[in-house]
Design a protein around this motif. Structure first.
Motif, short mmCIF file in Angstrom:
data_model
loop_
_atom_site.label_atom_id
_atom_site.label_comp_id
_atom_site.label_asym_id
_atom_site.label_seq_id
_atom_site.Cartn_x
_atom_site.Cartn_y
_atom_site.Cartn_z
N SER A 67 -30.53 -69.24 1.56
CA SER A 67 -30.42 -68.94 2.98
C SER A 67 -31.80 -68.85 3.62
O SER A 67 -32.61 -67.99 3.27
N GLU A 98 -34.03 -59.86 11.21
CA GLU A 98 -33.13 -59.14 10.32
C GLU A 98 -33.78 -59.02 8.94
O GLU A 98 -34.36 -59.98 8.43
N SER A 139 -34.42 -59.14 5.18
CA SER A 139 -33.88 -59.90 4.05
C SER A 139 -34.35 -59.33 2.72
O SER A 139 -33.76 -59.61 1.68
N TYR A 184 -22.03 -60.69 -1.16
CA TYR A 184 -22.62 -59.39 -0.83
C TYR A 184 -23.64 -59.56 0.28
O TYR A 184 -24.36 -60.55 0.35
N ASN A 185 -23.72 -58.55 1.14
CA ASN A 185 -24.78 -58.55 2.14
C ASN A 185 -25.84 -57.53 1.75
O ASN A 185 -25.65 -56.73 0.82
N ILE A 186 -26.95 -57.55 2.46
CA ILE A 186 -28.07 -56.70 2.05
C ILE A 186 -27.75 -55.22 2.23
O ILE A 186 -28.25 -54.38 1.47
N SER A 227 -24.84 -53.77 1.65
CA SER A 227 -24.07 -53.36 0.47
C SER A 227 -24.97 -53.25 -0.75
O SER A 227 -24.88 -52.29 -1.53
N ALA A 285 -29.95 -59.69 -0.67
CA ALA A 285 -28.50 -59.81 -0.68
C ALA A 285 -27.95 -60.29 -2.01
O ALA A 285 -26.75 -60.11 -2.29
N GLN A 297 -19.00 -67.82 -2.22
CA GLN A 297 -19.71 -67.32 -1.06
C GLN A 297 -18.84 -67.53 0.19
O GLN A 297 -18.56 -68.67 0.56
N ASP A 354 -25.73 -64.41 15.50
CA ASP A 354 -26.92 -63.97 14.76
C ASP A 354 -28.21 -64.30 15.48
O ASP A 354 -29.29 -64.10 14.93
N SER A 413 -23.84 -69.72 -2.64
CA SER A 413 -24.90 -69.01 -1.93
C SER A 413 -26.27 -69.59 -2.21
O SER A 413 -27.25 -69.19 -1.58
#
Length: 950
Positions: free
Chosen positions: A84, A269, A271, A571-573, A575, A617, A712, A743, A802
């Motif tokens: 990403s 944001e 990362s 999963y996101n950052i 979490s 993440a 993902q 976003d 991902s």
């Protein structure tokens, strides 16, 4: 010739002292490092595209760059990874490649890429080698108590602009990397309702902002004698000026940006989130330049850090603290080598006295040790090498060898004395009798070690320092033996060997019994043949039975762990950071804790010096060190056990290494699984992962990429193009609106002082858009209509990967399998080949269209073994011809060479006694070289005509 040297003791002494002075100066000027500098043979290209998905990164960046990069000459392997917002390509080249020229070629190839999408940063190019990896680590944090209430994440620009340049300016520092902060960003938060009420769209805002935010040069204007530069200033200087931007004028009404949006200075944001001992920080790592002195660098960096703290950072509420550095291991390792070197010299002198039983003779023999060591340093400087644990180990190895030539000469001189010769005559005649044997043993030793210097693999680069150090010391020992030793011996009175003490009587009795056995062996031709054939057969049997399985290189471990917890896709950052917080709370009580509780079994984690934690993440990563170095394995087990408490997570931990990467480089058996369809590749990788866990007891396994599933979550917006045309919306505009309303979408650049910040357009809700409300996003058109996104496009939830990885142009997953320490690399490779790859093919788990190739340390082991065998066969032939020339005999050198199997067998027995530790291919072949030298020397004590010797 020898008489003239012996008659001029002052000249000989002065010459030796001059060489010693030069050698000492050389030793003081040679850079100090942990390991030798390795040739750079990898080039990385990194390209960032904020907000882009891995799929778009692959299509728009990687494939475009690969098209031009894969045509580079001598390219061995090209690995491309799309994640990403980031693309990375690593190119490997054969050792010896002119990396400077290749960097130019890479830059030229990238310049041919036609274009990149908007907001893609310029690709950055790096040359890599492990010996230049980061070696010092620092943490930037608020002052205790955070009196200024700083958001450490917003301090990255200050660190980039002030701290990084000053540390980079330190002599010997090549790169400073920064993690954990976020770049600042100008955010334009648009209220879609107010925008629609004024008949404007997001695209109108973007176009007006871009057209206004430009400076134009107008050339020059002459006025009289003066010439003026002319420019039209249009760029925004302040956020207030940006807010006053005129979007439209309708009659007497002016619509400004502030009427429909809020402008603020914020940041991208997050990362990556980093912390040190539980406190949020910005993490910095420093790399050194090749050939630099790490001890001098550490002193200079420490001084610069103190200056930064006192002069700059304290006033803004920040501080820099050191986390760890590898210089500590360099200093400790070099200190240990020096101690071992001194101890070896004392033991060698003691053994020499035990056999010669004369203090004077012993002193004459050992005086060559410091001379040879000093000359070895001079050789390292002339060869462009450094002082490191490997070069010092070579000098330590040479200590005993440097005495051999002196012992041979002294024994010959003593024999002449006992035969009644005068001092000067005995010294001259003694050295004359044995100097051919001394020359032969010296040159054969040099020729044995020279092939190591010509091995291009990492093993050759690492251990060539050993060859250079030993070669320099041995050549010096020959010169000392035929100059200093006879000159000194001619001026000393040698007493007859005493046999009055009990120890001497025991020694003489042992020597007598040995000589009785030797005489029996030499008594008849049959006994001589039996001895030779028996020795060769026994040696062959030992080599066949006891040779341990090969390792590629010793790991050179340091008491530092690198432990990673890889998350499943999706999963996101936030979490992952929540999980990281739990892990942090679990580990923090053990920082500098009392070890007694761990010793009693009350806690599962041994005391640690620090906890450096990094979260994104996909992964939680811990770098730590135990307070007691012996607890390193227990610490790895404790951290991985904690990781495995979380369902779906995969744990991996490795020890730090001074020689290779910190992910099991010298013992990693890599499986490259390549194909066309990702679901097939992942299925094979999962099967291989599970099979590896079955055939090895507790192996360490990780995968690249970290996820092995198409899981993902992804939302795809498929516009209804007929409906979009009715509303006057183009495809690019729809994408821009959707990005801006969720976003954020890039608009232009804003100059704040000397910093260049990105301007991003958002809805007034910012990034707080729920997936369930995505279809209700209002799309405002130029016709004034407002339609929900769901009425304009189909929203499809799907899954993908991902991260995407390509090797040599094919999608590939690589499994790094590190077998347990009880299994040697050579055995591990065979197990993987037969019990994993062949097993999976036999069961049909590997379809025909998927290729599985074993690579990594296994390939390097085979290449090194092949190079060493070829070079040593050549060396063996040259040694034989050299001895033929020295002894003027064709058969006698063959007799000497027959002792080589005995020497190899002795080395194999030594390795077996150590239970295979150090039994790698390089260690075995160096043992072969040393053994060959020893037997050549001993055989050469007496020449074919029966002169000289013991």
């Amino acid at each position: 010739m020898f008489e003239k040297l012996i008659d001029r003791p002052t000249l000989v002494s002065v010459a030796a002292l001059i060489i010693c002075v030069l050698g000492i100066v050389a030793a003081l000027r040679i850079p100090v490092q942990m390991i030798p500098d390795l040739d750079v043979r990898a080039i990385s290209v990194r390209t960032t595209w904020p907000g882009a998905t891995p799929q778009d990164v692959e299509k728009e960046i990687l494939i475009e760059q690969e098209e031009y990069l894969r045509n580079l000459p001598n390219l061995s392997r090209i690995t491309a990874t799309a994640s990403s917002g980031r693309a990375e390509i690593e190119m490997e080249f054969p050792l010896g490649t002119d990396i400077t020229n290749m960097l130019i070629r890479v830059s030229n190839a990238l310049s041919q890429v036609p274009s990149y999408p908007e907001n893609v940063d310029e690709p950055r190019i790096f040359a890599n080698s492990f010996s230049s990896n980061a070696f010092m680590f620092f943490s930037v944090m608020p002052l205790p108590g955070n009196p200024r209430q700083l958001d450490i994440s917003m301090s990255q620009d200050l660190v980039e602009d002030i701290v990084k340049p000053r540390l980079t300016s330190v002599t010997g520092i090549s790169e400073v990397s920064i993690f954990g902060g976020v770049e600042r960003q100008v955010q334009v938060l648009v209220d879609p309702v107010r925008l629609a009420q004024r008949g404007l769209t997001l695209n109108n805002v973007r176009n007006v902002l871009r057209s206004r935010n430009q400076d134009r040069s107008g050339g020059t204007v002459d006025s009289g004698k003066r010439q003026y530069l002319l420019r039209t200033v249009g760029r925004f200087n302040t956020l207030d000026e940006l807010s006053e931007l005129v979007l439209a004028r309708r009659g007497d009404s002016i619509i400004r940006l502030k009427d429909v949006a809020t402008v603020r200075l914020d940041h991208f944001e997050e990362s990556n989130i980093t912390s040190f001992n539980g406190e949020r920080n910005i993490f910095m790592s420093l790399r050194k330049e090749a050939g630099s002195n790490v001890i001098d660098i550490k002193r200079a960096v420490s001084s610069e850090v103190q200056s930064l703290n006192s002069e700059v950072l304290r006033s803004v509420g920040l501080r820099i603290e050191p986390i760890s550095d590898d210089v500590v291991y360099v200093e400790e390792s070099i200190r240990n080598v020096w101690q071992n070197l001194a101890l070896g010299a004392l033991l060698a002198a003691g053994i020499m006295f035990l056999f010669l039983r004369s203090v004077k003779i012993t002193l004459v023999g050992v005086m060559g040790i410091p001379v040879c060591v000093i000359i070895a340093f001079l050789g390292l400087l002339l060869a462009g090498r450094t002082i490191n644990v490997i070069s010092l180990a070579g000098i330590a190895f040479a200590i005993g060898m440097t005495l051999d030539n002196s012992i041979v000469v002294l024994e010959s001189i003593a024999l002449e004395r006992r035969n009644g010769a005068a001092r000067l005559q005995a010294a001259a005649e003694g050295v004359r009798q044995v100097w051919p044997a001394v020359l032969a043993s010296t040159l054969t030793t040099v020729l044995v070690f020279v092939p190591v210097a010509f091995v291009e693999q990492e093993a050759g680069q690492l251990y060539s320092d050993v060859a250079i150090a030993i070669t320099g010391a041995i050549l010096a020992s020959m010169l000392v033996a035929i100059t200093l030793v006879p000159t000194a011996a001619a001026r000393l009175s040698f007493a007859e060997r005493s046999s009055t003490t009990k120890s001497h009587q025991v020694f003489d009795g042992f020597a007598h019994r040995v000589m009785v056995i030797v005489r029996k062996i030499l008594a008849t031709s049959r006994s001589r043949m039996l001895c030779i054939s028996g020795s060769v057969l026994l040696s062959g049997l030992i080599i066949w039975v006891l040779t341990p399985a090969a390792e590629y290189l010793p790991e050179g471990e340091e008491p530092k762990i690198f432990a990673m917890m890889n998350a499943p896709p999706g999963y996101n950052i936030a979490s992952m950071n929540a999980l990281a917080q739990e892990i942090k709370d679990y580990m923090l009580p053990h920082v500098n804790a009392d070890r007694d509780a761990y010793s009693r079994g009350e806690v599962a984690v041994p005391p640690v010096k620090y906890i450096n934690l990094r979260v994104n993440a996909q992964q939680v990563r811990i770098i730590s060190e135990p307070v007691v170095a012996g607890d390193i394995e227990a610490l790895m087990d404790a951290v991985t056990a904690k990781y495995r408490e979380y369902p779906g997570m995969r744990a991996f931990a490795a020890r730090g290494s001074i020689i290779t990467s910190n992910q099991g480089g010298t013992r990693s058996i890599n499986l490259d699984i390549a194909g066309l369809e990702l679901h097939e590749i992942y299925a094979v990788a999962q099967a291989a992962y599970q099979r590896a866990a079955e055939i090895f007891a507790n192996p360490r396994i990780q995968s690249q990429p970290g996820s092995l599933a198409l899981a993902q979550p992804m939302v795809q917006v498929h516009p209804n193009w007929d409906r979009a045309a009715e509303l006057g919306l183009a495809g690019e505009e729809i994408g821009f609106i959707v990005a801006a309303m969720t976003d954020g979408s890039y608009v232009d650049e804003f100059f704040l002082d000397d910093d260049k910040l990105d301007i991003f357009l958002y809805s007034d809700a910012g990034r707080n858009i729920e997936l369930a409300n995505l279809s209700q996003l209002p799309i405002y058109t130029s016709t004034g209509e407002v339609v929900p996104l769901g009425a304009l496009a189909e929203i499809v939830e799907t899954v993908d990967t991902s991260s995407l990885r390509r090797v040599n142009g094919r999608r590939t997953v690589t499994l790094n399998i590190i077998p347990p320490r009880s299994i040697a690399l050579e055995d591990g490779v065979e197990i993987v080949r037969s019990d994993l790859v062949a097993y999976l093919r036999g069961t049909g788990a590997i379809p025909p269209q998927v290729d599985v190739v074993i690579s990594g340390a296994a390939d390097q082991l085979d290449a090194t073994r092949e190079a060493l065998v070829d070079n040593y066969l050549v060396a063996l032939v040259v040694i034989y011809l050299l001895m033929v020339a020295i002894f003027n005999h064709w058969a006698y050198p063959l007799l000497i060479i027959t002792t080589i199997p005995v020497g190899i067998a002795g080395g194999i027995v030594g390795l077996s006694m150590l239970n295979g530790v150090g039994g790698g291919v390089v260690a075995a072949w160096i043992t072969f070289g040393i053994a060959t030298f020893r037997h050549d020397l001993n055989a050469g004590f007496s020449d074919p005509d029966g002169h000289g010797g013991e």
